[in-house]
Each structure stands twice: as C-alpha cells, then as structure tokens.
Design an enzyme around this catalytic site. Structure first.
Site, PDB file in Angstrom:
ATOM      1  CD  GLU A 129      -2.714  -1.113   2.580  1.00  0.00           C
ATOM      2  OE1 GLU A 129      -3.498  -2.059   2.776  1.00  0.00           O
ATOM      3  OE2 GLU A 129      -2.583  -0.145   3.370  1.00  0.00           O
ATOM      4  CD  GLU A 196      -9.718  -0.602   0.135  1.00  0.00           C
ATOM      5  OE1 GLU A 196     -10.504  -0.881   1.071  1.00  0.00           O
ATOM      6  OE2 GLU A 196      -8.569  -1.071   0.042  1.00  0.00           O
TER       7      GLU A 196
END
Length: 300
Positions: A129, A196
């Site tokens: 991430e 996301e």
C-alpha cells in the site's frame, strides 16, 4: 476427520494466469476477477470458480484471526496462510499482501521480506500500500525481479492516519495526487494497481491514463477488474458492511443454522445414527468378550 480433498480436475484444464495473461485481459477489455483467500478450502473454491487472482490479503487479520485491524498481522502469519492458499490455488495468480511494517524500515528490509513471501509462502507476487512514498521500494523490488501490485486510495494499513476508513480523492487536490501516484507506481514497475474507495470518475480516469491493469474495490465499473474480500462477498462476515460490498452468498447464515442443528442433534441423541457407525468383523465381538472374561484387570 474427513480426508484432504483431491485437487480439482479443473486445475488441469485451466491455463495458468500469468502477468502477461493479465496484461492481455486488459488489452482485450476482459474484466479481471480477484477474490481474497486465506486457507486451502477457500483457495480451492476460487480455483473451481474460475477466479483470475487469489489475494492473500492482510484482511485475514480481522476475518480469520480476530485482530482489531490489519496492523497487528505479522509476516510469519502471512507466510503461514500463503502456504495454505498455494496448495489449493493452482491456476489463479497468487498475490500476497506485505504486512504493515515489512516494507517501511528500509528498501533492503522490504526486499528480504518480499523474498520470504515468495520463497517460503509460495506467493507469485506481492502487494503493498502507498503512493509516491513507496515508489523507491516498488522500483527496488521490481528491479530485483519481484513482481509488485500497487494499492492506492483507501489504504487500510494507514486507516489511523486517514482518520478511519474514508473515501479518498473526493477533492481536486487529493484526486490529482492519486493520479500522480498511479503513474509513478507504473513507472516504478508495478504490473497492476488496486484502487480502493475512490470516486468512480477518478478511477475511470486513472484506468484510461495507465497501461497496466487497475483492480477496483469501491471504485466503480471503470476499472479493469474487481476485488472483494471473501467473507464480504460470501456472507461470512458479521461486522460492518461497506457500501461497495455485494453479498453473492450467505454462507454465514447457513453455517449458523448448521451449528445449531448439530448441537440439537447431539443433545437429542439423533446423531450419530446407525449409518454413521462402524461394526466389528463377524464373530470378533464374542471373541473380545471371551478375552475380557479371561483378564479380570480389564473387566468393567
């Protein structure tokens, strides 16, 4: 207990999903399907269902291990679950999340941990991430021959810093930074990027701007593929249901009813029934009783 199920014959019929196949699917405008898997049974179901990518996500921290958040997950735990998934996931591409803290200390540390996930966890690529801040790590990993999937937008490992699980990129400046991050990750060698919880217009824009696949979760239909957490999609999770989640089954309700039925059957002595029991060979019971009669030490 029951024996380990045999490998699905479907595995021999499906072609292995490779990175080149994923790039081809993007070019052909064929949506890429991604589901998380955390153990051998869920991996086999992904295999039989035709899933393209199995993601051993750090969401296993909550849905499997009962942690409050993903930051509690360790590398040892991730390797353990990866190995289980790899045994059942033969055709899909297998991606492992790099847990919190495994790629933040140094580039050298990140390479070492990624190698462990691939060498010992049997993953085929890793996901991490972050945006511009992780570009040096992504570049080092890919230059070392370790395939990397990026992840921008809502990044659960940084939920505390983001003041919770909030939609990202809703204003022009943050949207622009996400576009910058996506291009930088692509230039660093990422083969795909998860988007996301970002506005669908922005996700579509990023998808058109890139030459690598985008995988959406809460990012609309404009992405090249979609990913959901297994327990969300299959109805196992009893916690908060995000807006972007659709239930495709209700396994949790079925399992709850099954547990109740089992408890009731045992207490009512309805289980085990005669068909669930075994018999001795003919005449052996009488021989056994005779042996007991000759050995007072083992008599009732």
């Amino acid at each position: 207990m029951s024996f380990r199920p045999q490998d699905s014959p479907i595995a021999a019929q499906r072609k292995k999903v490779t990175l080149s196949r994923l790039a081809e699917m993007r070019r052909q405008n064929t949506p890429i399907t991604v589901l998380t898997a955390y153990d051998y049974p869920t991996a086999q179901r992904c295999e039989r269902g035709g899933v393209d990518i199995c993601l051993v996500g750090d969401s296993l921290a909550q849905v499997c291990l009962g942690y409050e958040g993903t930051t509690s997950l360790t590398l040892d735990e991730m390797v353990h679950h990866c190995r289980a998934v790899a045994r059942g996931c033969k055709s899909p591409h297998l991606v492992a999340d790099m847990p919190f803290g495994t790629y933040h200390v140094s580039v050298r540390d990140a390479i070492r941990n990624a190698v462990r996930l691939i060498q010992y966890g049997n993953a085929e690529s890793v996901k991490l991430e972050g945006g511009l801040d992780v570009v040096p790590v992504v570049k080092a990993l890919t230059e070392a021959g370790l395939p990397v999937m990026g992840h921008i937008g809502l990044t659960p490992q940084r939920a505390a810093a983001l003041s919770g699980y909030r939609v990202q990129g809703r204003d022009s400046n943050s949207a622009y930074r996400l576009v910058q991050s996506s291009k930088a990750l692509q230039d660093a060698g990422a083969y795909a990027i998860v988007l996301e919880a970002i506005p669908h217009q922005l996700a579509s824009y990023i998808t058109r701007a890139l030459s690598i696949p985008t995988i959406g979760i809460g990012a609309g239909q404009g992405c090249n593929g979609q990913v959901l957490v297994w327990d969300d999609a299959m109805g196992n999770w009893t916690g908060h249901k995000a807006k972007f989640v659709q239930r495709f089954a209700n396994l949790g309700d079925v399992a709850d009813e099954g547990v109740k039925a089992y408890v009731e059957a045992v207490r009512q002595r309805a289980f085990p029934a005669e068909e669930h029991t075994y018999e001795m060979h003919t005449g052996e019971w009488d021989k056994f009783l005779a042996l007991v009669e000759e050995s007072p030490a083992v008599q009732l």
